[in-house]
Design an enzyme around this catalytic site. Structure first.
Site, PDB file in Angstrom:
ATOM      1  N   HIS A 312     -18.947  78.463  56.630  1.00  0.00           N
ATOM      2  CA  HIS A 312     -17.788  77.781  57.211  1.00  0.00           C
ATOM      3  C   HIS A 312     -18.077  76.295  57.241  1.00  0.00           C
ATOM      4  O   HIS A 312     -19.233  75.875  57.388  1.00  0.00           O
ATOM      5  CB  HIS A 312     -17.520  78.307  58.630  1.00  0.00           C
ATOM      6  CG  HIS A 312     -16.187  77.914  59.176  1.00  0.00           C
ATOM      7  ND1 HIS A 312     -15.972  76.702  59.800  1.00  0.00           N
ATOM      8  CD2 HIS A 312     -14.995  78.569  59.195  1.00  0.00           C
ATOM      9  CE1 HIS A 312     -14.700  76.637  60.178  1.00  0.00           C
ATOM     10  NE2 HIS A 312     -14.096  77.754  59.823  1.00  0.00           N
ATOM     11  N   ASP A 370     -12.759  85.544  58.344  1.00  0.00           N
ATOM     12  CA  ASP A 370     -12.000  86.103  57.225  1.00  0.00           C
ATOM     13  C   ASP A 370     -12.658  87.344  56.632  1.00  0.00           C
ATOM     14  O   ASP A 370     -12.007  88.109  55.912  1.00  0.00           O
ATOM     15  CB  ASP A 370     -11.840  85.060  56.117  1.00  0.00           C
ATOM     16  CG  ASP A 370     -11.107  83.821  56.606  1.00  0.00           C
ATOM     17  OD1 ASP A 370      -9.999  83.979  57.128  1.00  0.00           O
ATOM     18  OD2 ASP A 370     -11.657  82.716  56.479  1.00  0.00           O
TER      19      ASP A 370
END
Length: 435
Positions: A312, A370
């Site tokens: 991320h 996700d």
């Protein structure tokens, strides 16, 4: 801010010059301090260069805080884990918008305010007919949300606090209706009007899945899973779409236009489309036995394979939302009777192997939100084209809270990034016959 913090500064001196400037340090309540560079050009005649704004604070905010190194996400100071377990989406929406959790009376009033605005103007039904049936739902979302400003003229005076309050209600309430209708339009089923006797998440599932010819029965576990997904995606500091909303809002644009801009930014596969990319990756791997070969290609310099759902821009630790998603994934699959889901087995084994591989651990590539959300949404019957739409439904409250905070900030100015110009120097025009 204490006096010591006020006096703290960074001194910047230009090489080969006696010129220097003191940059005041601005501390937050938590997190690193930032150097105030607003007078840098006036004092030294230079700008800073920061592609992607990864090292630049463009605003002051009290809404969301992330500590990427420790894997912490706070909404108004509350850990995301506590809110996901104990709260509801509308309670979290109130918190993001107003700064505090509501008491019992405030919660009832807020819920009623949202319920009053769940329907959209009837003429918007015809608006959908202008789209092709195979149009991407995000294209429909951009158009319909932006068109709200043509129907609600009384929401355009952004300097009126009451107008801002009503605009917030309208957007939070109507975006699920608009999203569900985009889905229904794409599959040729009748639009289902919202039911105000249902909760926020249940009403969205109803509009997505119900048909006029059959009785729809709420599944509490799936409703709770949807509510949790909405909470986890409600806000995430100054990401690309939130920054887009703020930048558009800094011009004085109406809130519907600003949220439509945020939806357009979210549409990008590097932002809101990542969970769809995870499913595609798992499909390409195909089987647990193929994981080592896939990871070898990821690590190979000449390969184009990417490990989607890991890593991320901010988190350099385990994304706290991913742990909640993993638990929710098991709950949903268990409720739906999916005991042996190949995708889930593949995802878990991929996670296990990657987290035991020093290549990924040393690069701090941990699972993000996700990684499991796509599996959950697929199991609940959402087509992949709706994944990013659902993200937009959840993030609307974050966008409108950030927009409201920006409008009410007396120091806010129109966004105007600078640049390093590397084009030609000034030159004279040459007539075409002389070129």
């Amino acid at each position: 801010m204490n006096d010591a913090a006020t006096r703290a500064k960074v001194t910047l001196t230009m090489d080969g010059s006696n010129r220097s400037v003191d940059l005041p340090l601005m501390p937050g309540t938590i997190g690193p301090a930032v150097a105030d560079i607003r007078k840098l050009y006036a004092d030294l005649g230079i700008f800073t260069y920061d592609p992607g704004y990864g090292g630049t604070a463009a605003c002051e905010s009290k809404i969301t805080y992330i500590d990427g190194d420790k894997g912490i996400l706070l909404y108004r100071g509350y850990p995301i884990e506590q809110l996901a377990e104990k709260s509801s989406f509308l309670e979290v929406a109130y918190l993001l918008l107003n700064g505090e959790l509501p008491n019992a009376a405030q919660r009832v009033e807020f819920d009623r305010g949202v319920v009053r605005h769940t329907m959209v103007h009837e003429q918007l039904r015809r608006f959908y007919d202008g789209f092709r049936r195979d149009a991407h739902p995000m294209a429909v979302m951009c158009g319909v949300v932006g068109a709200l400003s043509a129907f609600y003229h009384d929401s355009l005076d952004i300097n009126d606090p009451e107008v801002r309050r009503i605009s917030a209600f309208r957007l939070v309430a109507k975006v699920p209706t608009i999203a569900a209708w985009a889905y229904k339009y794409s599959i040729g089923e009748p639009f289902m009007y919202p039911r105000n006797d249902l909760g926020y998440a249940a009403n969205f599932l109803y509009m997505m899945n119900a048909v006029p010819t059959e009785r729809w029965v709420e599944n509490e576990i799936l409703t709770r899973a949807m509510d949790r997904i909405l909470i986890l995606h409600a806000d995430h500091e100054q990401n690309a779409s939130t920054s887009t909303v703020r930048l558009a809002g800094s011009t004085g644009a109406n809130p519907f236009a600003c949220i439509a801009a945020g939806i357009a930014s979210l549409w990008g596969p590097a932002h809101g489309g990542a969970n769809e990319a995870v499913l595609k990756m798992l499909g390409e791997i195909g089987h647990v036995k193929n994981i080592p070969d896939f990871l070898a290609r990821v690590k190979g310099k000449d390969g184009h394979a990417r490990l989607m759902g890991f890593g991320h821009r901010v988190y350099k630790n385990y994304d706290p939302r991913a742990k909640i998603m993993q638990q929710t994934c098991h709950e949903v699959l268990g409720e739906l009777g999916i005991k042996d889901d190949p995708l889930l087995d593949l995802a878990q084994e991929l996670e296990r192997i990657a987290l035991s591989d020093d290549y990924f651990v040393s690069r701090k590539l941990y699972p993000n939100v996700d990684f499991y959300s796509g599996i959950i949404l697929k199991a609940m019957g959402f087509p992949t084209s709706m994944f990013t739409v659902l993200f937009a439904v959840a993030r609307t409250i974050g966008w409108i809270s950030q927009w409201k905070e920006m409008i009410e900030d007396p120091s806010q100015r129109i966004g105007r990034p600078r640049q390093v110009y590397t084009g030609p120097v000034q030159r004279d025009y040459i007539p075409v016959e002389g070129r």
